[in-house]
Write a protein that holds these residues in place. Structure first.
Motif, mmCIF file in Angstrom:
data_model
loop_
_atom_site.group_PDB
_atom_site.id
_atom_site.type_symbol
_atom_site.label_atom_id
_atom_site.label_comp_id
_atom_site.label_asym_id
_atom_site.label_seq_id
_atom_site.Cartn_x
_atom_site.Cartn_y
_atom_site.Cartn_z
ATOM 1 N N ALA A 55 0.653 -1.337 -0.040
ATOM 2 C CA ALA A 55 -0.164 -0.067 -0.069
ATOM 3 C C ALA A 55 0.755 1.211 0.123
ATOM 4 O O ALA A 55 0.579 2.148 -0.291
ATOM 5 C CB ALA A 55 -0.958 0.047 1.152
ATOM 6 N N THR A 56 1.973 1.281 0.827
ATOM 7 C CA THR A 56 2.767 2.408 0.883
ATOM 8 C C THR A 56 3.436 2.547 -0.529
ATOM 9 O O THR A 56 3.527 3.656 -1.095
ATOM 10 C CB THR A 56 3.977 2.089 1.787
ATOM 11 O OG1 THR A 56 3.469 1.893 3.018
ATOM 12 C CG2 THR A 56 4.807 3.426 1.937
ATOM 13 N N LEU A 57 4.070 1.595 -1.242
ATOM 14 C CA LEU A 57 4.540 1.900 -2.396
ATOM 15 C C LEU A 57 3.669 1.987 -3.605
ATOM 16 O O LEU A 57 3.754 2.803 -4.363
ATOM 17 C CB LEU A 57 5.081 0.404 -2.979
ATOM 18 C CG LEU A 57 6.512 -0.135 -2.224
ATOM 19 C CD1 LEU A 57 6.932 -1.397 -2.493
ATOM 20 C CD2 LEU A 57 7.578 1.118 -2.433
ATOM 21 N N GLY A 58 2.130 1.558 -3.111
ATOM 22 C CA GLY A 58 1.084 1.891 -4.369
ATOM 23 C C GLY A 58 0.696 3.518 -4.172
ATOM 24 O O GLY A 58 0.065 3.809 -5.229
ATOM 25 N N ILE A 59 0.929 4.210 -3.019
ATOM 26 C CA ILE A 59 0.764 5.417 -3.354
ATOM 27 C C ILE A 59 1.416 6.246 -4.007
ATOM 28 O O ILE A 59 0.981 7.124 -4.937
ATOM 29 C CB ILE A 59 0.897 5.934 -1.741
ATOM 30 C CG1 ILE A 59 -0.045 5.375 -0.838
ATOM 31 C CG2 ILE A 59 0.691 7.395 -1.810
ATOM 32 C CD1 ILE A 59 -0.069 5.743 0.817
ATOM 33 N N SER A 60 2.745 5.899 -4.064
ATOM 34 C CA SER A 60 3.719 6.574 -5.204
ATOM 35 C C SER A 60 3.105 6.143 -6.605
ATOM 36 O O SER A 60 3.153 6.841 -7.231
ATOM 37 C CB SER A 60 5.202 6.002 -4.826
ATOM 38 O OG SER A 60 5.271 4.576 -5.208
ATOM 39 N N THR A 61 2.878 5.087 -6.768
ATOM 40 C CA THR A 61 2.139 4.753 -8.008
ATOM 41 C C THR A 61 1.120 5.485 -8.354
ATOM 42 O O THR A 61 0.953 5.933 -9.658
ATOM 43 C CB THR A 61 2.192 3.111 -8.283
ATOM 44 O OG1 THR A 61 3.189 2.303 -8.009
ATOM 45 C CG2 THR A 61 1.768 2.796 -9.554
ATOM 46 N N ALA A 62 0.184 5.533 -7.399
ATOM 47 C CA ALA A 62 -1.098 6.270 -7.535
ATOM 48 C C ALA A 62 -0.705 7.858 -7.997
ATOM 49 O O ALA A 62 -1.370 8.323 -8.668
ATOM 50 C CB ALA A 62 -1.839 6.263 -6.508
ATOM 51 N N VAL A 63 0.312 8.503 -7.356
ATOM 52 C CA VAL A 63 0.712 9.757 -7.492
ATOM 53 C C VAL A 63 1.106 9.801 -8.943
ATOM 54 O O VAL A 63 0.819 10.954 -9.694
ATOM 55 C CB VAL A 63 1.668 10.139 -6.652
ATOM 56 C CG1 VAL A 63 2.147 11.624 -6.907
ATOM 57 C CG2 VAL A 63 0.847 10.345 -4.975
ATOM 58 N N LEU A 64 1.968 8.844 -9.390
ATOM 59 C CA LEU A 64 2.652 9.160 -10.598
ATOM 60 C C LEU A 64 1.494 9.078 -11.674
ATOM 61 O O LEU A 64 1.448 9.764 -12.740
ATOM 62 C CB LEU A 64 3.528 7.725 -10.888
ATOM 63 C CG LEU A 64 4.798 8.132 -12.130
ATOM 64 C CD1 LEU A 64 5.733 9.413 -11.983
ATOM 65 C CD2 LEU A 64 5.546 6.828 -12.043
ATOM 66 N N ASP A 65 0.408 7.955 -11.477
ATOM 67 C CA ASP A 65 -0.450 7.719 -12.499
ATOM 68 C C ASP A 65 -1.428 9.148 -12.749
ATOM 69 O O ASP A 65 -2.070 9.458 -13.593
ATOM 70 C CB ASP A 65 -1.397 6.570 -12.251
ATOM 71 C CG ASP A 65 -0.773 5.346 -12.379
ATOM 72 O OD1 ASP A 65 0.044 5.298 -13.020
ATOM 73 O OD2 ASP A 65 -1.068 3.966 -11.938
#
Length: 302
Positions: A224-234
């Motif tokens: 989930a923590t890594l997923g936030i960075s991916t969501a910000v990038l998307d």
């Protein structure tokens, strides 16, 4: 009587150990995390961004959406720290406003994908058989398509806007969480404590959420923590393509997209939003890596 008195302290001590175990694990995790300078740096940056998102409107020198064509492309200086864009809007104020949008979209999208992914992964991993096959083959179909293309497809179907961006980004990340949760459940569902819970008559939902998921929580937290960075990038990618958060709202990707034509005449209009995106993504990645090392004994530093 003597034997009974001798047994009582032993039971109490065992109970104390059980009660202290979560606290000791949390303390050990924090000690391991605090030794990771990169993870602490990421945590500091994330804390700063969170404070900026909350209290940003109080420190913005200008209205981020106020346009003054007489001040277009003002160079960074004392009046406008990051300069102004083609419409004369203060870039520093827009960067601050974009912090709230990016973090809100990132956290909300992860909340959607995490919730749905955990439920689907739990059902697939615990039930097995045809249910597992159907759910995971559907997840595989979604994973076969690049996430950004899938997000664009969802945006085309849902329409433009911040709420639509949250839904689209949340949906494309569901398969990752479902696969992680399914794999973790498959590795622990045959353990003795799960079998014991099943034998005494606990419902499947209770076994999953009370006995299984708490034991695989570390993997979920890290993803989930890594997923936030991916969501910000998307979010930035959709904004860059003009499909995400719509003007006049200040969003970093949209700022990049509208400034790309001025890369040679006013490069600062791209540099500062780019730095904001990079720092945010890097901070969450550093924290995610640190949490992985702290929560997984295999990665802990001696």
């Amino acid at each position: 009587m003597t034997k009974k008195k001798a047994e009582q302290p032993t039971e109490s001590s065992q109970a104390a150990v059980v009660l202290e175990k979560p606290e000791s694990q949390l303390k050990e995790m924090w000690e391991s995390l605090s030794e990771d300078k990169a993870a602490i740096t990421g945590l500091v940056v994330i804390t700063f961004l969170a404070l900026l998102a909350i209290f940003g409107p109080l420190i913005m020198p200008y209205d981020p959406n106020f346009s003054d064509m007489t001040k277009s492309f003002v160079q960074p200086g004392a009046e406008h720290w990051f300069g102004t864009d083609q419409l004369g809007r203060d870039i520093f104020s827009r960067i601050i406003a974009g912090t709230r949008i990016s973090l809100t979209v990132g956290l909300s999208a992860v909340a959607i994908s995490l919730t749905v992914g955990v439920v689907l992964g739990s059902i697939a991993g615990y039930s097995g058989g045809k249910t597992d096959t159907i759910i995971m083959r559907f997840m595989d179909m979604m994973l076969a398509i690049p996430s950004i293309l899938l997000a664009i497809a969802f945006m085309a179907a849902l329409g433009k806007g911040i709420d639509k961006a949250v839904i689209a980004i949340g949906l494309v990340s569901i398969p990752e969480y479902a696969r992680i949760v399914r794999g973790c459940i498959l590795s622990v569902k045959e353990n003795d404590y799960v079998q014991a819970a099943r034998v005494i008559g606990n419902k499947n939902s209770r076994i999953i959420f009370k006995h299984i998921l708490p034991n695989v929580l570390s993997s979920i937290v890290v993803r989930a923590t890594l997923g936030i960075s991916t969501a910000v990038l998307d979010t930035a990618a959709l904004g860059f393509l003009g499909l995400g958060v719509q003007p006049p709202a200040a969003e970093w990707g949209d700022m990049l997209g509208r400034a790309r034509g001025f890369i040679f005449t006013a490069p600062y209009t791209l540099i500062f939003p780019g730095i904001a995106i990079t720092l945010t993504v890097l901070a969450f990645n550093l924290l995610g890596d640190g949490l992985r090392d702290a929560l997984d004994p295999k990665f802990r530093k001696n």
